[in-house]
Design an enzyme around this catalytic site. Sequence first.
Site, PDB file in Angstrom:
ATOM      1  N   CYS A   1     -60.454 -98.281  28.225  1.00 46.44           N
ATOM      2  CA  CYS A   1     -60.301 -98.761  29.579  1.00 46.44           C
ATOM      3  C   CYS A   1     -60.020 -97.662  30.603  1.00 46.44           C
ATOM      4  O   CYS A   1     -60.907 -96.882  30.898  1.00 46.44           O
ATOM      5  CB  CYS A   1     -59.242 -99.853  29.623  1.00 46.44           C
ATOM      6  SG  CYS A   1     -59.522-101.003  30.966  1.00 46.44           S
TER       7      CYS A   1
ATOM      8  N   HIS B   1     -59.383-103.754  24.833  1.00 43.91           N
ATOM      9  CA  HIS B   1     -57.974-103.630  24.451  1.00 43.91           C
ATOM     10  C   HIS B   1     -57.702-104.617  23.316  1.00 43.91           C
ATOM     11  O   HIS B   1     -58.590-105.182  22.737  1.00 43.91           O
ATOM     12  CB  HIS B   1     -57.090-104.069  25.624  1.00 43.91           C
ATOM     13  CG  HIS B   1     -57.052-103.159  26.783  1.00 43.91           C
ATOM     14  ND1 HIS B   1     -56.339-101.986  26.782  1.00 43.91           N
ATOM     15  CD2 HIS B   1     -57.608-103.253  28.022  1.00 43.91           C
ATOM     16  CE1 HIS B   1     -56.461-101.417  27.975  1.00 43.91           C
ATOM     17  NE2 HIS B   1     -57.216-102.163  28.725  1.00 43.91           N
TER      18      HIS B   1
HETATM   19  N1  GLN Z   1     -57.061 -99.433  36.350  1.00 47.36           N
HETATM   20  C1  GLN Z   1     -58.349 -99.597  35.747  1.00 47.36           C
HETATM   21  C2  GLN Z   1     -59.069-100.847  36.240  1.00 47.36           C
HETATM   22  O1  GLN Z   1     -58.493-101.677  36.745  1.00 47.36           O
HETATM   23  C3  GLN Z   1     -58.198 -99.642  34.220  1.00 47.36           C
HETATM   24  C4  GLN Z   1     -57.420-100.837  33.780  1.00 47.36           C
HETATM   25  C5  GLN Z   1     -57.001-100.745  32.321  1.00 47.36           C
HETATM   26  O2  GLN Z   1     -56.845 -99.688  31.700  1.00 47.36           O
HETATM   27  N2  GLN Z   1     -56.735-101.907  31.714  1.00 47.36           N
HETATM   28  O3  GLN Z   1     -60.219-100.994  36.042  1.00 47.36           O
END
Ligand code: GLN
Length: 251
Positions: A95, A196
């Site tokens: 992510c 995730h």
């Molecule tokens: N901040 C990034 C987004 O919103 C990654 C989010 C995350 O790692 N879950 O896309």
Amino acid sequence: MKRKIVVGHLYPDYLNIYADRGNMAVLERRAVWRGIGFDYRTIGLGESVRPGEHDLYYVGGGQDREQALVAPDLAGKGEPLREAAASGAAFLAVCGGYQLLGRFYRDRSGAELPGIGLLPHYTVAGERRMIGDVLLECELAPGEPRLLAGFENHAGRTYLDDGAEPLGRVVAGFGNNGEDGFEGSTLGGAVGTYLHGPLLPRNPWLADWLIARALARRLGETPELESLPDDFESSAARVSADRARARGGRF
Ligand code: GLN
């Protein structure tokens, strides 16, 4: 000589949402259960990366705020990390970490965070977050189709360059951008994904793929990994896949 892998965990204090540390626990257990040494090292702000030191790099996810805190420092490590990837080191980036392995991430404030350009993509945050269970069809090892099940929560829309290899085709969920039907990005031993969960407990085949790549870098040949009894993991994967089919990919 006892087989071992040296693992570099980038910014564990900043990029670790959604139990991403669980991925490290799975890598460690599946190595140790096979008698493979697991030398775990963290790499934080201001700490240097020496190509050749690590066989496997891991970077987790994080909110825009945490990404903004680490992005300039990570950009400064870009060259040795790209060199490490070119010399066969394995990478798993999840992510927010996945976004920063590309060329840039333009976050919701409009700020453009530099990436290290290790993976061929860029990311732009959209208005609505893409949240939910995800299921992919992957074929990291040619001729070995696999399912990958996880959970996504991101504002970023990631666009791969022409000819770039996605991690998988979206069966259920949003994936990279909710438009092109693909998720993640792979290049050699580097894998980036929005999944995730954490990802690896319910997808042990990917953990084994990464361990084998890391060992191959150290040993100079791709090892055969003995199989492990993955009953729990398989049932977790089934539950996750069913959930994704039932409700993945809806705003
Ligand atoms: N901040 C990034 C987004 O919103 C990654 C989010 C995350 O790692 N879950 O896309």
